[in-house]
Design an enzyme around this catalytic site. Structure first.
Site, short mmCIF file in Angstrom:
data_model
loop_
_atom_site.label_atom_id
_atom_site.label_comp_id
_atom_site.label_asym_id
_atom_site.label_seq_id
_atom_site.Cartn_x
_atom_site.Cartn_y
_atom_site.Cartn_z
N SER A 127 0.84 -1.19 0.00
CA SER A 127 0.00 0.00 0.00
C SER A 127 0.87 1.24 0.00
CB SER A 127 -0.85 -0.02 1.27
OG SER A 127 -1.42 1.24 1.50
N TYR A 152 -1.87 -1.02 10.88
CA TYR A 152 -2.14 -1.55 9.53
C TYR A 152 -0.99 -1.19 8.59
CZ TYR A 152 -3.72 -1.12 4.71
OH TYR A 152 -3.77 -1.17 3.35
N LYS A 156 2.12 -3.51 6.53
CA LYS A 156 2.51 -3.48 5.11
C LYS A 156 4.02 -3.23 4.98
CE LYS A 156 -1.52 -4.38 3.46
NZ LYS A 156 -1.78 -5.72 2.90
#
Ligand code: UD1
Length: 339
Positions: A127, A152, A156
């Site tokens: 991302s 989150y 990544k």
């Protein structure tokens, strides 16, 4: 012989659109999904669109025994596209262990199977969040990562580090990370699209639910950013374009075209759009007026980010083609058909 691709999270938003493009390109797909943020109707709809049904395995990919069993039953997988992950930024702040456990463990278990069964390659959903708030825009693949704004985002960054280190240690392992910018829109058939769980936290599902009367009012999170109209800037990409980037990355992996065994690409349009511009575009193409209210900034949001896509354009031979009008039109068509 047709190549067999394991698509984890294939019943999800990006996974389902990618499965359609893979089937159209002649691949056999096995979906592995726990349906925690989706449902099996999505598989029926994929069959309706593609004319063939992808194989489907309901499985928790953080369960080591279940993962081992999956790979023992499905021999000769040619590649994996790993979408299955939790992705709600706010939830990750409240439940960091859930995010670290699920997002990292699933990747590690899959990589162990890749090595054990000598699977030629894996594509990882990364991302733009890995960049944090960058100093210079647009971001290239060499832009140095700032601290991620949420657990989150950290999963990544760590996911990429796990892949990089694993590829460094083993020349036979081949991986590509795709750094998605903001995926929006839906398939032109309006049979599949984003299915938010509860109140949406992302902008476009909130817009379409406001237009549909499910939400009273759309909140614009901040109009005091240092941007031309004061709202935050993002690089919104049509989910069908994003899906096609996976097919291009897969071709590179399977045809042995990688320049090194671990590569990473920005997948965006290269254009930035403000929250207000996106809302105006939605209102224009769908002839709808939204009830808006400007509220304060959302914690953890960055001011602006958009992609330099030169590398993906030249190396993958891929370019985003669909404009914001198509993104907003398809998002609304899908909202009207969600069942
Ligand atoms: C973030 C991550 C992205 C991740 C996604 C998952 C970044 C740069 N991006 O996207 O990698 O995949 O979360 O959820 O970290 N907004 C409103 N009102 C709303 C909702 C959003 O004004 O009701 C604004 C936000 O403040 C933001 C923009 O719309 O400026 C886009 O927000 P959203 O769709 O949630 O995506 P990101 O936060 O950019």
């Amino acid at each position: 012989m047709r190549k067999k691709i394991l698509v984890t999270g294939g019943a999800g938003y990006i996974g389902s659109h990618t499965t359609i493009e893979l089937m159209a390109a002649g691949f056999d797909v096995i979906i592995a999904d726990d349906l925690s943020n989706s449902n099996e109707k999505v598989v029926d709809r994929m069959e309706q669109i593609a004319g063939t049904r992808p194989a489907f395995e309901k499985i928790n990919l953080a369960d080591e025994a279940a993962v081992t069993d999956l790979f023992n039953r499905h021999r000769h997988i040619d590649s994996i596209i790993h979408f299955a992950a939790y992705k709600a930024v706010g939830e990750s702040v409240a439940k960091p262990l859930l995010y670290y456990k699920n997002n990292l463990l699933t990747l590690i278990l899959l990589l162990e199977q890749v090595k054990k069964h000598r699977i030629p390659g894996i594509i990882f959903s990364s991302s733009c969040t890995v960049y944090g708030q960058p100093d210079n825009l647009p971001v290239t693949e060499e832009t140095v990562f700032k601290p991620a704004e949420s657990p989150y985002g950290k999963t990544k960054q760590m996911g990429e580090a796990i892949l990089r280190d694993s590829c460094l240690a083993d020349n036979d392992l081949h991986a590509i990370a795709l750094r998605y910018f903001n995926p929006v829109g839906a398939h032109p058939s309006a049979l599949i699209g984003e299915l938010p769980n509860g109140t949406p936290s992302n902008l476009v599902p909130f817009i379409t639910q406001t237009a549909a009367g499910i939400r009273d009012q759309l909140h614009v999170f901040g109009d005091d950013y240092k941007t031309p109209d004061g709202s935050a800037l993002r690089d919104y990409i049509h989910v069908v374009d994003l899906a096609k980037a996976h097919v291009a990355a897969l071709a590179r992996l399977l045809n042995g075209k990688q320049k090194s065994n671990y590569e990473y690409f920005n997948i965006g349009t290269g254009k930035s759009l403000s929250v207000f511009q996106l809302i105006k575009e939605f209102e224009k193409v769908n002839a709808i007026t939204l009830n808006l209210k400007v509220t304060g900034r959302r914690t953890g949001d960055i001011e602006q980010i958009y992609a330099d896509t030169t590398l993906a354009n030249s190396e993958l031979g891929w370019k985003a083609e669909l404009g914001i009008d198509e993104m907003m039109r398809s998002a609304w068509s899908w909202q009207q058909k969600i069942r």
